[in-house]
Design a protein around this motif. Structure first.
Motif, PDB file in Angstrom:
ATOM      1  N   ASN A  28       4.043   2.192 -11.307  1.00 50.28           N
ATOM      2  CA  ASN A  28       3.654   3.550 -10.640  1.00 50.28           C
ATOM      3  C   ASN A  28       4.494   4.607 -11.144  1.00 50.28           C
ATOM      4  OD1 ASN A  28       3.090   5.773  -9.324  1.00 50.28           O
ATOM      5  ND2 ASN A  28       3.377   4.825  -7.442  1.00 50.28           N
ATOM      6  N   ALA A  29       4.339   5.382 -12.303  1.00 50.78           N
ATOM      7  CA  ALA A  29       4.861   6.297 -13.029  1.00 50.78           C
ATOM      8  C   ALA A  29       5.331   7.284 -12.064  1.00 50.78           C
ATOM      9  CB  ALA A  29       4.028   6.756 -14.291  1.00 50.78           C
ATOM     10  N   GLU A  30       4.455   7.725 -11.058  1.00 50.59           N
ATOM     11  CA  GLU A  30       4.945   8.860 -10.033  1.00 50.59           C
ATOM     12  C   GLU A  30       6.411   8.541  -9.538  1.00 50.59           C
ATOM     13  OE1 GLU A  30       3.584  11.781  -8.892  1.00 50.59           O
ATOM     14  OE2 GLU A  30       2.737  11.625 -11.025  1.00 50.59           O
TER      15      GLU A  30
ATOM     16  N   ASP B 127       0.901  -1.125   0.076  1.00 52.04           N
ATOM     17  CA  ASP B 127       0.070  -0.032   0.054  1.00 52.04           C
ATOM     18  C   ASP B 127       0.827   1.153   0.062  1.00 52.04           C
ATOM     19  OD1 ASP B 127       0.743   0.644   2.543  1.00 52.04           O
ATOM     20  OD2 ASP B 127      -0.757  -0.702   3.509  1.00 52.04           O
ATOM     21  N   SER B 128       0.320   2.235  -0.138  1.00 48.82           N
ATOM     22  CA  SER B 128       1.231   3.708  -0.270  1.00 48.82           C
ATOM     23  C   SER B 128       2.151   3.878   1.038  1.00 48.82           C
ATOM     24  CB  SER B 128       0.067   4.747  -0.350  1.00 48.82           C
ATOM     25  OG  SER B 128      -0.785   4.934   0.817  1.00 48.82           O
TER      26      SER B 128
ATOM     27  N   THR C 212       3.362   1.850   3.298  1.00 42.89           N
ATOM     28  CA  THR C 212       4.600   1.044   3.150  1.00 42.89           C
ATOM     29  C   THR C 212       5.480   1.118   1.927  1.00 42.89           C
ATOM     30  OG1 THR C 212       3.148  -0.918   2.468  1.00 42.89           O
ATOM     31  CG2 THR C 212       3.362  -0.601   4.748  1.00 42.89           C
ATOM     32  N   GLY C 213       4.953   1.348   0.922  1.00 40.42           N
ATOM     33  CA  GLY C 213       5.483   1.488  -0.381  1.00 40.42           C
ATOM     34  C   GLY C 213       6.379   2.825  -0.200  1.00 40.42           C
ATOM     35  N   VAL C 214       6.047   3.936   0.406  1.00 43.99           N
ATOM     36  CA  VAL C 214       6.735   4.836   0.704  1.00 43.99           C
ATOM     37  C   VAL C 214       7.814   4.523   1.387  1.00 43.99           C
ATOM     38  CG1 VAL C 214       6.920   7.197   1.625  1.00 43.99           C
ATOM     39  CG2 VAL C 214       5.141   6.803  -0.017  1.00 43.99           C
ATOM     40  N   GLN C 215       7.686   3.830   2.414  1.00 43.73           N
ATOM     41  CA  GLN C 215       8.895   3.219   3.423  1.00 43.73           C
ATOM     42  C   GLN C 215       9.866   2.563   2.750  1.00 43.73           C
ATOM     43  OE1 GLN C 215       6.777   1.192   6.412  1.00 43.73           O
ATOM     44  NE2 GLN C 215       6.357   2.931   7.593  1.00 43.73           N
ATOM     45  N   VAL C 216       9.685   1.755   1.726  1.00 44.20           N
ATOM     46  CA  VAL C 216      10.380   1.156   0.875  1.00 44.20           C
ATOM     47  C   VAL C 216      11.113   1.849  -0.107  1.00 44.20           C
ATOM     48  CG1 VAL C 216      10.549  -0.740  -0.680  1.00 44.20           C
ATOM     49  CG2 VAL C 216       9.229  -1.334   1.177  1.00 44.20           C
ATOM     50  N   LEU C 217      10.571   2.823  -0.624  1.00 43.90           N
ATOM     51  CA  LEU C 217      11.407   3.752  -1.562  1.00 43.90           C
ATOM     52  C   LEU C 217      12.257   4.664  -0.833  1.00 43.90           C
ATOM     53  CD1 LEU C 217       8.388   4.757  -3.845  1.00 43.90           C
ATOM     54  CD2 LEU C 217      10.097   3.311  -4.496  1.00 43.90           C
TER      55      LEU C 217
ATOM     56  N   PRO D  73      10.598  10.530  -1.378  1.00 45.86           N
ATOM     57  CA  PRO D  73       9.821   9.365  -1.499  1.00 45.86           C
ATOM     58  C   PRO D  73       8.393   9.841  -1.180  1.00 45.86           C
ATOM     59  CG  PRO D  73      11.743   8.420  -1.128  1.00 45.86           C
ATOM     60  CD  PRO D  73      11.793   9.914  -1.056  1.00 45.86           C
ATOM     61  N   SER D  74       8.524  10.761   0.201  1.00 40.92           N
ATOM     62  CA  SER D  74       7.214  11.148   0.850  1.00 40.92           C
ATOM     63  C   SER D  74       6.324  11.998   0.004  1.00 40.92           C
ATOM     64  CB  SER D  74       7.525  11.926   2.125  1.00 40.92           C
ATOM     65  OG  SER D  74       8.264  13.025   1.696  1.00 40.92           O
ATOM     66  N   GLU D  75       6.780  12.419  -1.371  1.00 39.17           N
ATOM     67  CA  GLU D  75       6.323  13.305  -2.090  1.00 39.17           C
ATOM     68  C   GLU D  75       5.521  12.815  -3.112  1.00 39.17           C
ATOM     69  OE1 GLU D  75       8.000  17.195  -2.799  1.00 39.17           O
ATOM     70  OE2 GLU D  75       9.822  16.497  -1.867  1.00 39.17           O
ATOM     71  N   ILE D  76       5.556  11.471  -3.310  1.00 42.55           N
ATOM     72  CA  ILE D  76       5.274  10.655  -4.240  1.00 42.55           C
ATOM     73  C   ILE D  76       3.784  10.311  -4.220  1.00 42.55           C
ATOM     74  CG2 ILE D  76       5.441   8.381  -5.625  1.00 42.55           C
ATOM     75  CD1 ILE D  76       8.299   8.870  -5.416  1.00 42.55           C
ATOM     76  N   ALA D  77       2.961  10.433  -5.203  1.00 43.24           N
ATOM     77  CA  ALA D  77       1.338  10.087  -5.152  1.00 43.24           C
ATOM     78  C   ALA D  77       1.404   8.665  -5.356  1.00 43.24           C
ATOM     79  CB  ALA D  77       0.674  10.998  -6.247  1.00 43.24           C
ATOM     80  N   TRP D  78       0.251   7.931  -4.798  1.00 44.30           N
ATOM     81  CA  TRP D  78       0.165   6.430  -5.080  1.00 44.30           C
ATOM     82  C   TRP D  78      -0.917   6.182  -6.014  1.00 44.30           C
ATOM     83  CZ3 TRP D  78       4.633   4.740  -3.611  1.00 44.30           C
ATOM     84  CH2 TRP D  78       4.823   3.398  -3.313  1.00 44.30           C
TER      85      TRP D  78
END
Length: 239
Positions: free
Chosen positions: A204-206, A176-177, A179-184, A234-239
């Motif tokens: 995810n093109a973002e 999900d968004s 946990t995805g951001v945490q991995v990025l 990463p925290s600025e990326i939309a999911w």
């Protein structure tokens, strides 16, 4: 933030991969010429079947080319036999996939130790897990962890051998968004702090906004390359 030093870590010339089904030949890669640079964070984008995963597998020594050439620095991968490719993968490459491929009966520490036990100059499992923010979860089993934590264990396992390159195929695809951001953030940290050349395939093109370069694929070919003059967190990326 470290910038790539512009020396190629991978180089391909006329890279072609054909799957022959008997009746039809499918060109997964159709003459790809590409350079990936030391210290770079590159994102590969394109529709399913456009050749991204095939390219990653050839670069990582998991698959062989039908035609063309691939170099890792001065080493021609396309000239190596299986034993040489195994040594190349062991010594130079870390892999992260969409599904974590952890051993369920082993703790996080023991999963990482699978790699450190056979590596030349590894970190300790404890250091690798600390780098991905899981020092407090070392003795937990995969079933006791969230998806994001399991993926971070997989990244710790990949970076524990201090690879020169980290090849990631849909590393946030099952997340999900949050946990995805945490991995990025972990991948960005590995790239920035360790200087590890990092290649990420994503739908995810973002995520392209955090890359140094974005390489667009279609029908087995590179159709465009974008360079980001500014990169977002990463925290600025939309999911």
């Amino acid at each position: 933030m470290n910038a790539p030093d512009r020396s190629p870590v991978f180089r391909t010339e006329g890279l072609t991969k054909v799957y022959d089904t008997g009746e039809v030949k499918v060109f997964a890669l159709a003459g790809v010429d590409l350079e990936l640079f030391a210290g770079e964070f590159a994102v590969l984008l394109g529709p399913s079947g456009s050749g991204k995963s095939t390219l990653l597998n050839v670069l990582g020594g998991l698959d062989s080319a039908t035609e063309g050439h691939v170099w890792f620095r001065d080493l021609e991968l396309t000239a190596l036999a299986d034993r040489g490719l195994t040594r190349f993968r062991r010594d130079h490459v870390g892999f992260v996939f969409q599904f974590y491929n952890l051993v369920p009966s082993l703790t996080a520490r023991e999963n990482v130790q699978l790699v450190t036990d056979v590596s030349i100059n590894p970190m300790t499992p404890e250091e690798a897990l600390d780098r991905v923010g899981l020092a407090h979860r070392m003795d937990h089993f995969p079933a006791e962890m969230s998806g994001g934590e399991q993926q971070r264990v997989a990244i710790a396992r990949a970076v524990a051998k201090r690879p020169e390159v980290l090849l990631c195929d849909e590393p946030t695809g099952a997340l999900d968004s949050k946990t995805g951001v945490q991995v990025l953030e972990v991948l960005r940290h590995v790239n920035d702090e360790m200087g590890t050349s990092t290649v990420v395939i994503t739908h995810n093109a973002e995520i392209r906004r955090m890359a140094h370069r974005v390489i667009w694929f279609q029908d087995g070919k590179i159709v465009n390359v974008d360079v980001n003059t500014e990169r977002v967190a990463p925290s600025e990326i939309a999911w």
